[in-house]
Design a protein around this motif. Sequence first.
Motif, PDB file in Angstrom:
ATOM      1  N   TYR A  62      14.740 -34.942  29.403  1.00  0.00           N
ATOM      2  CA  TYR A  62      14.496 -34.397  28.072  1.00  0.00           C
ATOM      3  C   TYR A  62      15.711 -34.627  27.182  1.00  0.00           C
ATOM      4  O   TYR A  62      15.585 -34.852  25.971  1.00  0.00           O
ATOM      5  CB  TYR A  62      14.192 -32.904  28.156  1.00  0.00           C
ATOM      6  CG  TYR A  62      12.966 -32.549  28.984  1.00  0.00           C
ATOM      7  CD1 TYR A  62      11.953 -33.478  29.218  1.00  0.00           C
ATOM      8  CD2 TYR A  62      12.822 -31.281  29.542  1.00  0.00           C
ATOM      9  CE1 TYR A  62      10.841 -33.161  29.963  1.00  0.00           C
ATOM     10  CE2 TYR A  62      11.709 -30.949  30.294  1.00  0.00           C
ATOM     11  CZ  TYR A  62      10.729 -31.893  30.508  1.00  0.00           C
ATOM     12  OH  TYR A  62       9.620 -31.561  31.248  1.00  0.00           O
ATOM     13  N   LEU A  66      15.754 -36.230  23.378  1.00  0.00           N
ATOM     14  CA  LEU A  66      16.234 -35.521  22.196  1.00  0.00           C
ATOM     15  C   LEU A  66      17.453 -36.187  21.567  1.00  0.00           C
ATOM     16  O   LEU A  66      17.750 -35.961  20.393  1.00  0.00           O
ATOM     17  CB  LEU A  66      16.550 -34.065  22.552  1.00  0.00           C
ATOM     18  CG  LEU A  66      15.358 -33.253  23.070  1.00  0.00           C
ATOM     19  CD1 LEU A  66      15.758 -31.806  23.309  1.00  0.00           C
ATOM     20  CD2 LEU A  66      14.176 -33.337  22.113  1.00  0.00           C
ATOM     21  N   VAL A  74       8.390 -33.728  18.096  1.00  0.00           N
ATOM     22  CA  VAL A  74       8.092 -33.635  19.525  1.00  0.00           C
ATOM     23  C   VAL A  74       6.922 -32.688  19.763  1.00  0.00           C
ATOM     24  O   VAL A  74       6.897 -31.565  19.231  1.00  0.00           O
ATOM     25  CB  VAL A  74       9.318 -33.134  20.315  1.00  0.00           C
ATOM     26  CG1 VAL A  74       8.995 -33.040  21.806  1.00  0.00           C
ATOM     27  CG2 VAL A  74      10.515 -34.049  20.091  1.00  0.00           C
ATOM     28  N   SER A  86      12.522 -25.310  25.660  1.00  0.00           N
ATOM     29  CA  SER A  86      12.288 -26.666  25.171  1.00  0.00           C
ATOM     30  C   SER A  86      12.243 -26.723  23.645  1.00  0.00           C
ATOM     31  O   SER A  86      12.793 -27.639  23.029  1.00  0.00           O
ATOM     32  CB  SER A  86      10.987 -27.221  25.748  1.00  0.00           C
ATOM     33  OG  SER A  86      11.053 -27.330  27.151  1.00  0.00           O
ATOM     34  N   CYS A  90      14.745 -28.811  21.165  1.00  0.00           N
ATOM     35  CA  CYS A  90      14.250 -29.790  20.189  1.00  0.00           C
ATOM     36  C   CYS A  90      14.719 -29.454  18.775  1.00  0.00           C
ATOM     37  O   CYS A  90      15.212 -30.332  18.047  1.00  0.00           O
ATOM     38  CB  CYS A  90      12.727 -29.848  20.226  1.00  0.00           C
ATOM     39  SG  CYS A  90      12.018 -30.563  21.712  1.00  0.00           S
ATOM     40  N   LYS A  95      14.790 -32.063  15.714  1.00  0.00           N
ATOM     41  CA  LYS A  95      13.434 -32.586  15.825  1.00  0.00           C
ATOM     42  C   LYS A  95      12.417 -31.545  15.364  1.00  0.00           C
ATOM     43  O   LYS A  95      12.533 -30.364  15.682  1.00  0.00           O
ATOM     44  CB  LYS A  95      13.107 -32.983  17.269  1.00  0.00           C
ATOM     45  CG  LYS A  95      14.187 -33.812  17.967  1.00  0.00           C
ATOM     46  CD  LYS A  95      14.490 -35.114  17.253  1.00  0.00           C
ATOM     47  CE  LYS A  95      15.519 -35.935  18.034  1.00  0.00           C
ATOM     48  NZ  LYS A  95      15.942 -37.158  17.291  1.00  0.00           N
ATOM     49  N   VAL A  97       8.782 -29.716  15.599  1.00  0.00           N
ATOM     50  CA  VAL A  97       8.131 -29.300  16.850  1.00  0.00           C
ATOM     51  C   VAL A  97       6.690 -28.869  16.640  1.00  0.00           C
ATOM     52  O   VAL A  97       6.378 -28.061  15.757  1.00  0.00           O
ATOM     53  CB  VAL A  97       8.913 -28.141  17.512  1.00  0.00           C
ATOM     54  CG1 VAL A  97       8.114 -27.526  18.654  1.00  0.00           C
ATOM     55  CG2 VAL A  97      10.258 -28.636  18.031  1.00  0.00           C
TER      56      VAL A  97
END
Length: 342
Positions: A62, A66, A74, A86, A90, A95, A97
């Motif tokens: 992971y 990332l 993601v 998680s 992210c 990122k 989500v």
Amino acid sequence: MKNYINWAILAPGIIANSMAKAMEGSAKNDSRIRLYAVGSRDKERAAEFAKKWGFEKSYGSYEELLAAPEVDAVYICNPHAFHHESALACLNAGKHVLCEKPAGCNIGQLNEMIETAQKNNLFFMEAMWVAFNPCIKKVCEFVKNGGIGELKHIESRFCNRLPYDPKGRLWAPELAGGALLDLGIYNIFISTVVNGYNPIKNMTSNVKMYKNIDVWEDVNMTFENGVTANFQCACDRTAGSDTHDAIIFGTEGFITMENFFFAQKAEVHKFKNPWGNENEISQVIEHKFYVNGYEYELIHATDCILNGKTESNVHTFERSRELCTIMDSLRKDWGMVYPFEK
């Protein structure tokens, strides 16, 4: 300005295949959606998944996923117990989500995820795909417009008979297993969305526990506007009848939805006499999926990200919090605490 989103999938398990199929199907006609990367703790598994669905990149951790600057958003689909960790990873990596439901196992986790997204000015949404189901949206509008008279009651069943598997996710307390978070969340959603998210006045329930997880529950809800709802969900038995169905009752008739959690058709039954013991199908509400149903939340999330939105206007933070709070309340009544909450 960027006019596409490089999507990544974190944890290519069973549910990930459904989203990958939606991504693949959507990308054929929507250049804004790109299948970019897959991240797994198993490098070979990531590579096989990427090849199967046409993702450009695959990563054996992971962290590698990332760290990839090209990844924009993601989709998180590992077991419930890992969503919190998680999603934070992210969001803190910059990122956007889309997190499989339930996003958080409790309201504390969910609030931290939302607050982290807001702090980083990133889009975050619980992947409640039924909130974007066109057939369900049509049904809600039909009910709102008095199509079956005054709304009175909503029933739903989501009951599966699964063999006990001590290594299975649904049977593991440490993975937030059980029927409620996996299945019952759909029952709660359909009850609340059909009733226009009217506040719940009171709620009662019965539950059967097995090895510290809920394997069956029967829940009654009364809303402030007087509408009632009942649902059953289970991972150790069928319901006998209407195992995956929903029925919406009004003063002039009722609506049936087979497999309500991925409904593509609903039948409107009108009463033929004052007693309601005779009815006829007066209308069929139908909308076939373009791909498999997951495409609608994917397209919505893509729209939001490209338009600079950090919150969905359909499945809002408030909607996610309501669902989570209801499930927290039920688990509190049952004395059900996951090991990682202790």
